[in-house]
Design a protein around this motif. Structure first.
Motif, short mmCIF file in Angstrom:
data_model
loop_
_atom_site.label_atom_id
_atom_site.label_comp_id
_atom_site.label_asym_id
_atom_site.label_seq_id
_atom_site.Cartn_x
_atom_site.Cartn_y
_atom_site.Cartn_z
N SER A 84 62.09 -6.90 42.45
CA SER A 84 62.62 -5.86 43.42
C SER A 84 63.93 -5.74 42.54
O SER A 84 64.77 -6.69 42.48
CB SER A 84 62.40 -6.47 44.89
N PRO A 85 64.45 -4.50 42.94
CA PRO A 85 65.98 -4.07 42.73
C PRO A 85 67.00 -4.62 43.71
O PRO A 85 68.26 -4.80 43.28
CB PRO A 85 65.95 -2.73 42.73
N ILE A 86 66.44 -5.27 44.88
CA ILE A 86 67.27 -5.70 45.74
C ILE A 86 67.72 -7.09 45.70
O ILE A 86 66.93 -7.85 45.18
CB ILE A 86 66.46 -5.60 47.31
N VAL A 107 62.72 -3.41 32.99
CA VAL A 107 61.32 -3.43 33.60
C VAL A 107 61.09 -5.20 33.34
O VAL A 107 61.49 -5.89 32.42
CB VAL A 107 59.95 -2.82 32.71
N ARG A 108 60.98 -5.80 34.62
CA ARG A 108 60.53 -7.29 34.45
C ARG A 108 59.33 -7.59 35.02
O ARG A 108 59.01 -7.16 35.90
CB ARG A 108 61.88 -7.95 35.44
N VAL A 109 58.70 -8.60 34.14
CA VAL A 109 57.34 -8.98 34.72
C VAL A 109 57.45 -10.78 34.95
O VAL A 109 57.69 -11.27 34.12
CB VAL A 109 56.18 -9.01 33.94
N GLY A 110 57.27 -11.11 36.22
CA GLY A 110 57.72 -12.36 36.59
C GLY A 110 59.10 -12.67 37.00
O GLY A 110 60.06 -11.88 37.25
N GLY A 111 59.48 -13.84 36.98
CA GLY A 111 60.84 -14.27 37.15
C GLY A 111 60.98 -14.49 38.86
O GLY A 111 59.89 -15.05 39.67
N ARG A 112 62.19 -14.45 39.37
CA ARG A 112 62.44 -15.28 40.53
C ARG A 112 61.92 -13.98 41.89
O ARG A 112 62.28 -12.94 41.74
CB ARG A 112 64.26 -15.34 40.79
N VAL A 113 61.37 -14.42 42.69
CA VAL A 113 60.84 -13.83 43.95
C VAL A 113 61.72 -14.03 45.12
O VAL A 113 61.62 -15.37 45.44
CB VAL A 113 59.34 -14.00 44.28
N THR A 114 62.54 -13.09 45.62
CA THR A 114 63.10 -13.43 46.98
C THR A 114 62.77 -12.98 48.02
O THR A 114 61.78 -12.01 47.89
CB THR A 114 64.75 -12.86 46.66
N ALA A 115 63.20 -13.53 48.93
CA ALA A 115 62.62 -13.01 50.53
C ALA A 115 63.18 -11.71 50.78
O ALA A 115 62.75 -10.86 51.45
CB ALA A 115 63.10 -14.24 51.63
N GLU A 116 64.10 -11.41 50.51
CA GLU A 116 65.00 -10.28 50.60
C GLU A 116 64.32 -9.05 49.84
O GLU A 116 64.00 -7.84 50.43
CB GLU A 116 66.45 -10.02 50.25
N GLY A 117 63.70 -9.13 48.78
CA GLY A 117 63.05 -8.13 47.95
C GLY A 117 61.67 -7.81 48.61
O GLY A 117 61.24 -6.64 48.59
N MET A 118 60.96 -8.92 48.99
CA MET A 118 59.36 -8.85 49.56
C MET A 118 59.76 -8.01 51.06
O MET A 118 59.09 -7.33 51.38
CB MET A 118 59.11 -10.22 50.07
N LEU A 325 67.70 2.25 62.89
CA LEU A 325 66.46 2.92 62.46
C LEU A 325 66.19 2.38 61.02
O LEU A 325 65.13 2.52 60.33
CB LEU A 325 66.47 4.53 62.05
N HIS A 326 67.40 1.67 60.41
CA HIS A 326 67.24 1.28 58.94
C HIS A 326 67.64 -0.16 58.75
O HIS A 326 68.98 -0.18 58.36
CB HIS A 326 67.93 1.89 57.95
N PRO A 327 66.91 -1.19 59.37
CA PRO A 327 67.48 -2.59 59.36
C PRO A 327 67.47 -3.06 58.09
O PRO A 327 66.60 -2.86 57.05
CB PRO A 327 66.25 -3.21 59.99
N PRO A 328 68.79 -3.54 57.73
CA PRO A 328 69.21 -4.23 56.35
C PRO A 328 68.25 -5.27 56.11
O PRO A 328 67.64 -6.37 56.70
CB PRO A 328 70.86 -4.44 56.35
N ALA A 329 67.77 -5.45 54.58
CA ALA A 329 67.11 -6.53 53.98
C ALA A 329 68.08 -7.58 53.53
O ALA A 329 67.84 -8.42 53.41
CB ALA A 329 66.19 -6.11 53.07
N VAL A 330 69.23 -7.04 53.51
CA VAL A 330 70.38 -8.03 52.68
C VAL A 330 71.56 -7.62 53.41
O VAL A 330 72.24 -6.66 53.59
CB VAL A 330 70.81 -7.58 51.22
N PRO A 331 71.82 -8.65 54.41
CA PRO A 331 71.33 -10.07 54.69
C PRO A 331 70.07 -9.84 55.57
O PRO A 331 69.76 -9.08 56.03
CB PRO A 331 72.38 -10.87 55.41
N LEU A 332 69.37 -11.00 55.34
CA LEU A 332 68.01 -11.18 56.45
C LEU A 332 68.33 -10.99 57.92
O LEU A 332 69.24 -12.07 58.11
CB LEU A 332 67.21 -12.10 56.02
N THR A 333 68.17 -9.98 58.51
CA THR A 333 68.19 -10.02 60.08
C THR A 333 66.79 -9.36 60.65
O THR A 333 66.11 -8.63 59.88
CB THR A 333 69.32 -8.93 60.27
#
Length: 422
Positions: A84-86, A107-118, A325-333
């Motif tokens: 994710s670009p986030i 383009v990236r396949v694999g790598g680090r998966v973050t909670a913010e991106g999900m 209306l647009h809760p932020p993903a970074v930081p997680l709230t």
């Protein structure tokens, strides 16, 4: 205002359902709050459950809901595998990264998966799923044949193509359900890949048969006939229609954008006037007549106005409280439910009250009858009995060419004469 039973004369205009659904879809496009999106999907589902009929196209709502869930799942899988670009700091899992060539940079396949991106992918996928649910509500509530009758003459040919395309999904769903029920009655499995492959061929065959029958019906009804119009009028019609549609698109973009508030409304008004003039001139080429034209009554205004009100209130809320209306993903709230945008979404429940109710209930049962009407009908049926039809005796059939039989010998029927003769 008590809603009547839906009949041919009291049925709601099909365009009102589409205006209402597009208003809900516009509201869904203006927020990524999962609570508001879930409330919006609930409003659409409640109206569909309260006002849909037993028609084949009314069964397509469940298919659109499943399609929305599939889209949400695909969006989450892509975010998990492709990243994710986030940016995020809460790492969920680290996948082995696949090396890619230089031309695939970015383009990236694999790598680090973050909670913010999900979480960002979840919000985005919920928006797409809600848009599909709103479109599915319009497909389940609006009669495509009645919608085609309401189109202007200039858009009749294009409208036929659009209506045929819109009815493809409901008919496909009805065919699949019918074939699965037939397989269950024969004791065969109706789930799994093998059952899907065996059902697919009859479904495609039925779609081909419907296409051939539709083409024959359109040919028999003179589809495509046009009146003689001067070339100058045709060119003016094309210029007005295309220019008006471009003006509508540009004006709508200006209204929805942040920097186009000054020119958006005037350009939208000019585009609408030009498009309506082009459609009026283009309607002169159509030689078809209208039988029982659809009426746009008070209930249609209330239903369509509720959808427009939901869209307008959400656009206004987007300018006043964009953070809710647009809760932020970074930081997680954790998302919060804003009060007055949530109340504005409840305006979309107006069709569940004012739209005509479906006549017979699903499952073959009759609709509930008021007590006064049932008492009067019971008294009338107890005093009046249908007249009896007298039974006519059957006459043996005789041929017209048969000859009269010779007179019988009286000795054949008289036993005394027979004994004396012996």
């Amino acid at each position: 205002m008590r809603a009547p039973r839906a009949t041919r004369s009291t049925a709601l205009h099909a365009g009102a359902w589409w205006v209402w659904a597009l208003g809900l879809a516009t509201a869904a496009s203006r927020t990524t709050n999962p609570l508001l999106l879930g409330l919006l999907a609930g409003v659409a589902g409640y109206v569909v459950a309260a006002r849909r009929t037993d028609a084949p196209w009314a069964r397509s709502y469940g298919a659109f809901v499943k399609l929305g869930l599939v889209v949400l799942g695909i969006r989450l899988v892509f975010a998990f595998v492709l990243g994710s670009p986030i940016p995020g700091t809460h790492t969920l899992v680290t996948l082995p990264e696949l090396p890619l060539p230089d031309w695939a940079k970015g383009v990236r396949v694999g790598g680090r998966v973050t909670a913010e991106g999900m979480v960002f992918a979840l919000y985005d996928g919920l928006k797409l799923a809600t848009l599909l649910i709103c479109v599915g509500a319009a497909n389940a509530l609006a009669n495509p044949a009645r919608l085609l009758k309401s189109l202007p003459g200039a858009l009749y040919e294009a409208g036929v193509a659009v209506v045929v395309a819109m009815t493809f999904a409901p008919n496909l769903v009805a065919d699949v359900q019918r074939l699965r029920a037939a397989r269950r009655l024969r004791g065969r499995p109706d789930r799994g890949v093998a059952a899907l492959l065996q059902v697919g061929l009859p479904v495609l065959e039925g779609a081909l048969e419907r296409s051939v029958a539709l083409a024959a019906a359109m040919d028999a009804r003179g589809y495509g006939r046009t009146a003689q119009v001067p070339p100058a009028v045709r060119r003016l019609t094309s210029v007005l229609t295309l220019g008006g549609l471009l003006g509508v698109c540009a004006g709508t973009y200006g209204l929805l954008g942040d920097s186009g508030g000054g020119y958006g409304l005037p350009l939208l008004a000019v585009g609408l006037v030009a498009a309506l003039a082009g459609l009026w001139l283009g309607g002169r080429r159509s030689v078809r007549t209208r039988y029982r034209p659809e009426a746009w009554g008070v209930r249609a205004w209330l239903v369509s106005g509720s959808g427009v009100a939901v869209a307008a209130l959400m656009i206004a809320a987007n300018g006043c409280a964009p953070g809710a209306l647009h809760p932020p993903a970074v930081p997680l709230t954790a998302p919060v439910l804003p009060l007055w945008p949530a109340l504005s979404l409840l305006v979309g429940l107006v069709p569940a009250v004012v739209a005509p109710a479906p006549g017979p209930t699903r499952g073959g049962a009759r609709a509930p009858v008021p007590a006064a009407r049932s008492a009067s009908s019971a008294s009338s049926t107890s005093t009046v009995s249908p007249p009896r039809v007298p039974r006519v005796p059957r006459v043996p059939h005789t041929s017209r060419t048969s000859h009269p039989s010779p007179p019988s010998d009286p000795s054949d029927s008289d036993p005394c004469t027979k004994e004396s003769a012996q």
